[in-house]
Design a protein around this motif. Structure first.
Motif, mmCIF file in Angstrom:
data_model
loop_
_atom_site.group_PDB
_atom_site.id
_atom_site.type_symbol
_atom_site.label_atom_id
_atom_site.label_comp_id
_atom_site.label_asym_id
_atom_site.label_seq_id
_atom_site.Cartn_x
_atom_site.Cartn_y
_atom_site.Cartn_z
ATOM 1 N N LEU A 223 -63.675 27.633 -17.584
ATOM 2 C CA LEU A 223 -63.370 28.272 -16.309
ATOM 3 C C LEU A 223 -62.503 29.515 -16.502
ATOM 4 C CD1 LEU A 223 -62.755 25.041 -14.216
ATOM 5 C CD2 LEU A 223 -64.553 26.724 -13.804
ATOM 6 N N LEU A 224 -61.501 29.414 -17.353
ATOM 7 C CA LEU A 224 -60.630 30.560 -17.608
ATOM 8 C C LEU A 224 -61.398 31.689 -18.295
ATOM 9 C CD1 LEU A 224 -57.431 28.645 -18.729
ATOM 10 C CD2 LEU A 224 -57.615 30.141 -16.740
ATOM 11 N N ALA A 225 -62.288 31.328 -19.225
ATOM 12 C CA ALA A 225 -63.088 32.350 -19.890
ATOM 13 C C ALA A 225 -64.030 33.036 -18.901
ATOM 14 C CB ALA A 225 -63.881 31.716 -21.036
ATOM 15 N N LEU A 226 -64.613 32.269 -17.994
ATOM 16 C CA LEU A 226 -65.472 32.863 -16.973
ATOM 17 C C LEU A 226 -64.671 33.787 -16.055
ATOM 18 C CD1 LEU A 226 -67.690 29.793 -15.986
ATOM 19 C CD2 LEU A 226 -68.458 31.882 -17.119
ATOM 20 N N GLY A 227 -63.465 33.371 -15.696
ATOM 21 C CA GLY A 227 -62.618 34.221 -14.867
ATOM 22 C C GLY A 227 -62.257 35.518 -15.560
ATOM 23 N N THR A 228 -61.948 35.431 -16.857
ATOM 24 C CA THR A 228 -61.620 36.637 -17.620
ATOM 25 C C THR A 228 -62.822 37.570 -17.717
ATOM 26 O OG1 THR A 228 -60.041 35.328 -18.922
ATOM 27 C CG2 THR A 228 -60.697 37.473 -19.808
ATOM 28 N N LEU A 229 -63.996 36.993 -17.992
ATOM 29 C CA LEU A 229 -65.206 37.808 -18.056
ATOM 30 C C LEU A 229 -65.534 38.415 -16.696
ATOM 31 C CD1 LEU A 229 -67.681 38.815 -19.635
ATOM 32 C CD2 LEU A 229 -68.835 36.674 -19.024
ATOM 33 N N GLY A 230 -65.364 37.630 -15.635
ATOM 34 C CA GLY A 230 -65.640 38.150 -14.294
ATOM 35 C C GLY A 230 -64.743 39.314 -13.929
ATOM 36 N N THR A 231 -63.456 39.192 -14.217
ATOM 37 C CA THR A 231 -62.521 40.277 -13.910
ATOM 38 C C THR A 231 -62.804 41.516 -14.752
ATOM 39 O OG1 THR A 231 -60.787 38.713 -13.292
ATOM 40 C CG2 THR A 231 -60.091 40.921 -13.889
ATOM 41 N N THR A 232 -63.053 41.303 -16.048
ATOM 42 C CA THR A 232 -63.336 42.441 -16.926
ATOM 43 C C THR A 232 -64.642 43.121 -16.532
ATOM 44 O OG1 THR A 232 -62.224 41.233 -18.709
ATOM 45 C CG2 THR A 232 -63.534 43.154 -19.324
ATOM 46 N N GLY A 233 -65.688 42.317 -16.274
ATOM 47 C CA GLY A 233 -66.967 42.891 -15.871
ATOM 48 C C GLY A 233 -66.876 43.622 -14.541
ATOM 49 N N TYR A 234 -66.116 43.044 -13.588
ATOM 50 C CA TYR A 234 -65.933 43.722 -12.302
ATOM 51 C C TYR A 234 -65.225 45.063 -12.502
ATOM 52 C CZ TYR A 234 -63.565 45.056 -8.031
ATOM 53 O OH TYR A 234 -63.064 45.781 -6.982
ATOM 54 N N THR A 235 -64.203 45.079 -13.346
ATOM 55 C CA THR A 235 -63.457 46.329 -13.571
ATOM 56 C C THR A 235 -64.348 47.389 -14.197
ATOM 57 O OG1 THR A 235 -61.461 44.993 -13.931
ATOM 58 C CG2 THR A 235 -61.379 47.299 -14.604
ATOM 59 N N MET A 236 -65.134 46.977 -15.178
ATOM 60 C CA MET A 236 -66.031 47.941 -15.819
ATOM 61 C C MET A 236 -67.058 48.471 -14.815
ATOM 62 S SD MET A 236 -66.570 45.948 -19.461
ATOM 63 C CE MET A 236 -67.655 47.203 -20.171
#
Length: 603
Positions: free
Chosen positions: A99-112
């Motif tokens: 879940l934490l890895a998905l959250g990190t990927l989601g935030t990073t992908g959204y920012t990009m």
């Protein structure tokens, strides 16, 4: 999270066919790479909010990604049973990591994606963004290869195997492991509570101060992160510490809240905090009626309006119809609360013999009658009491013991503006409402409310006077709303009928108040407070979506009710009611199944 589980007790499978050791190493490596990438520039221009151009100093959403990567790294390392980290994951290490890895990927992908959209293409992305994005993706792939924490019984028809597994769980929980963690020292438990509330304060302050685009990235990680922390069992650990040190927990919570205006550099954020506290305090009062007594009230915001109008009339406003009357603050508070109490009794006495939908319709009618009445008391269609649709403007600022809340004051070398002063005052009233709620809920009357809520017929058969008990709940809820209304009148300095609608895009209104109680967790203290904060912040931060604002907001509510029907902060009874099927004989958060067998809780 797991799929295609085998029926061999003590074994698990993963989503991706990776060796558990290699999957964990990949997760750790990916999280580390994502963390390192946050210290590099993500774009070349400061046009994107947050200034992501500095190397060596994360800013904006880089900080959010850094936090998610660090938490992913920490929880992944806890799978190696490192001394001290096992306390963080009593409910399992692997699901929280995913879940934490998905959250990190989601935030990073959204920012990009946001950088590319705002600045005109992916060419505006610097290497740091790509490094963090690839690292977060590797972490997710590795986390998908980790074995599941708890077997899924939902689709299993082998009842005998289920029973055998449950018996193994019982035995494992009864027989303590020689490696079980020792209880923490009291001072260390208190320190953990203080740190937890400090972290909560920082999250709240960041959420309020974040620009709308930054808030979405923050919200993505927060949703996944909080869910992961729940699955890890850390929230349950903190709840147990708070139960053992209740006084310290309450003091730390209000101390953290009181520190909020001191860490803000803009008084506007303190105003947002005041509005949230008013909303949360009224929601907590409604929780007495809905959460404890089980009475559906759809016109509750009217009691807030009664308290606000009563206080505005006697507080010395030059536009008040009662000329020359200027009560001191304590008298205005008693007037507002007393007026709401009277209206609560007058409305409740003839209507509380109704139940269910019929009571809801009557209370909805009362809310509309209040708004129409104050709108017509304008001197033309009725007596001039409330000044009609113009309301009562120019409500003066409060002065308490010579301390004028409308003027800035220096405290501990920090200048507190008008809104910060009212924030501290409203926090004081919130503490009073919390105290009243807790004491009444644990009293004999509180137990009678719960009995009425669960089965009024059975409670009446046991000798409980249902009408009397419900009337007390209705009157107490109305009084608490009126108490908050007295402060609201001075904060806004202008009271109009349109502020007290059943439904509106701006809280508080009856629909949002009821949603805050249900989504936060009925019958709990912190549930309505959390629900009110979310329901105030999320719509406000999504305003830039314009026509899509309500769609995304509604989607978020649907997902929450689907996966957390008992509310964000649920009591034990609600958890059992909503999750009684497909469960083992012990709470899920007490079970872990990481690689081979069942490990003991607290390992």
């Amino acid at each position: 999270m797991a799929t295609n589980l085998t029926k061999t007790p003590g074994t698990t499978t993963s989503v991706l066919p990776l060796p558990p050791a290699g999957a964990r190493l990949a997760t750790i490596a990916g999280a580390a790479v994502a963390l390192i990438g946050t210290f590099l520039a993500w774009t070349w221009t400061k046009a994107f909010p947050g200034n992501l151009t500095v190397t060596g100093y994360p800013g904006g959403l880089q900080i959010v990604t850094l936090t998610g990567a660090a938490l992913t790294l920490l929880f992944a390392l806890s799978g190696y049973r490192i001394r001290g980290l096992g306390w963080l994951t009593p409910g399992g290490t692997n699901s929280p990591v995913l879940l934490l890895a998905l959250g990190t990927l989601g935030t990073t992908g959204y920012t990009m994606g946001a950088i590319s959209n705002d600045l005109g293409g992916i060419v505006n992305l610097e290497p740091g963004a790509w490094i963090s994005g690839i690292g977060a993706l590797i972490a997710v792939i590795g986390a998908l290869g980790l074995p599941a924490d708890v077997p899924n019984f939902a689709d299993d028809t082998n009842a005998s195997w289920q029973k055998a597994f449950r018996e193994r769980v019982k035995v494992s929980l009864k027989a303590p492991s020689p490696k079980a963690a020792k209880p923490l020292n009291s001072w260390l438990e208190i320190l953990i509570l203080i740190v937890a509330f400090a972290v909560g304060l920082q999250l709240f302050a960041y959420g309020i101060g974040a620009e709308p685009e930054l808030f979405i990235g923050f919200l993505v990680l927060t949703v996944f992160g909080v869910t992961g922390v729940f699955r890890a069992g850390l929230i349950e650990q903190l709840n147990q510490l708070a139960a053992r040190h209740r006084g310290v927990a309450l003091a730390a919570a209000f101390a953290a809240a009181a520190a909020f205006p001191f860490i803000q550099n803009d008084d506007y954020y303190a105003r947002i905090g005041v509005d949230i506290l008013v909303f949360a305090t009224v929601a907590l009062g409604l929780n007495v009626v809905v959460g404890l007594a089980g009475l559906l009230d759809l016109g509750y915001v009217a009691f807030l309006g009664v308290g606000a109008y009563a206080a505005a009339l006697v507080s010395g406003s030059p536009n008040s119809s009662i000329n020359g009357v200027h009560f001191p603050f304590w008298a205005a508070v008693l007037t507002g609360a007393g007026a709401s109490l009277i209206f609560g009794v007058l409305i409740g006495a003839p209507t509380l013999r109704l139940r269910g939908d019929y009571l809801a319709i009557v209370t909805l009618g009362f809310g509309e009658i209040f708004r129409v009445t104050v709108n017509n008391l304008n001197g033309r269609t009725g007596p001039n009491v409330t000044n009609g649709s113009n309301g009562i403007p120019n409500v003066p600022d409060l002065e308490i013991f010579g301390f004028n809340l409308g003027l800035p004051h220096d405290i501990l070398g920090i200048t507190l503006g008008r809104n910060a002063n009212y924030f501290l005052l409203m926090l004081f009233f919130t503490a009073i409402v919390v105290l009243v709620f807790r004491r009444s809920g644990e009293s004999r009357i509180g137990r009678a409310w719960v009995a009425i809520r669960e089965d009024e017929t059975a409670a009446t058969a046991m000798g409980i006077n249902g009408f009397r008990v419900k009337l007390i709940a209705f009157a107490l809820g109305a009084t608490l709303a009126g108490l908050a209304g007295t402060v609201q009148a001075h904060v806004q300095s202008n009271i109009t009928p349109e502020q007290y609608l059943f439904s509106n895009s701006v809280p508080p209104n009856s629909a949002f108040l009821l949603a805050a109680v249900i989504l936060g967790g009925m019958g709990t203290v912190s549930g309505p407070l959390v629900g009110a904060a979310l329901l105030y912040l999320i719509p406000a931060k999504l305003e830039f979506l314009e026509d899509f604002q309500l769609m995304f907001f509604g989607l978020a509510l649907i997902l929450l009710m689907r996966f957390r029907p008992e509310g964000i902060v649920a009591n034990k009874r609600a958890q059992l009611e909503f999750h009684e099927t497909g469960q083992t004989d012990v709470p899920e958060e007490r079970l872990t199944d990481t690689t081979v067998g069942v490990s003991k809780a607290g390992a």
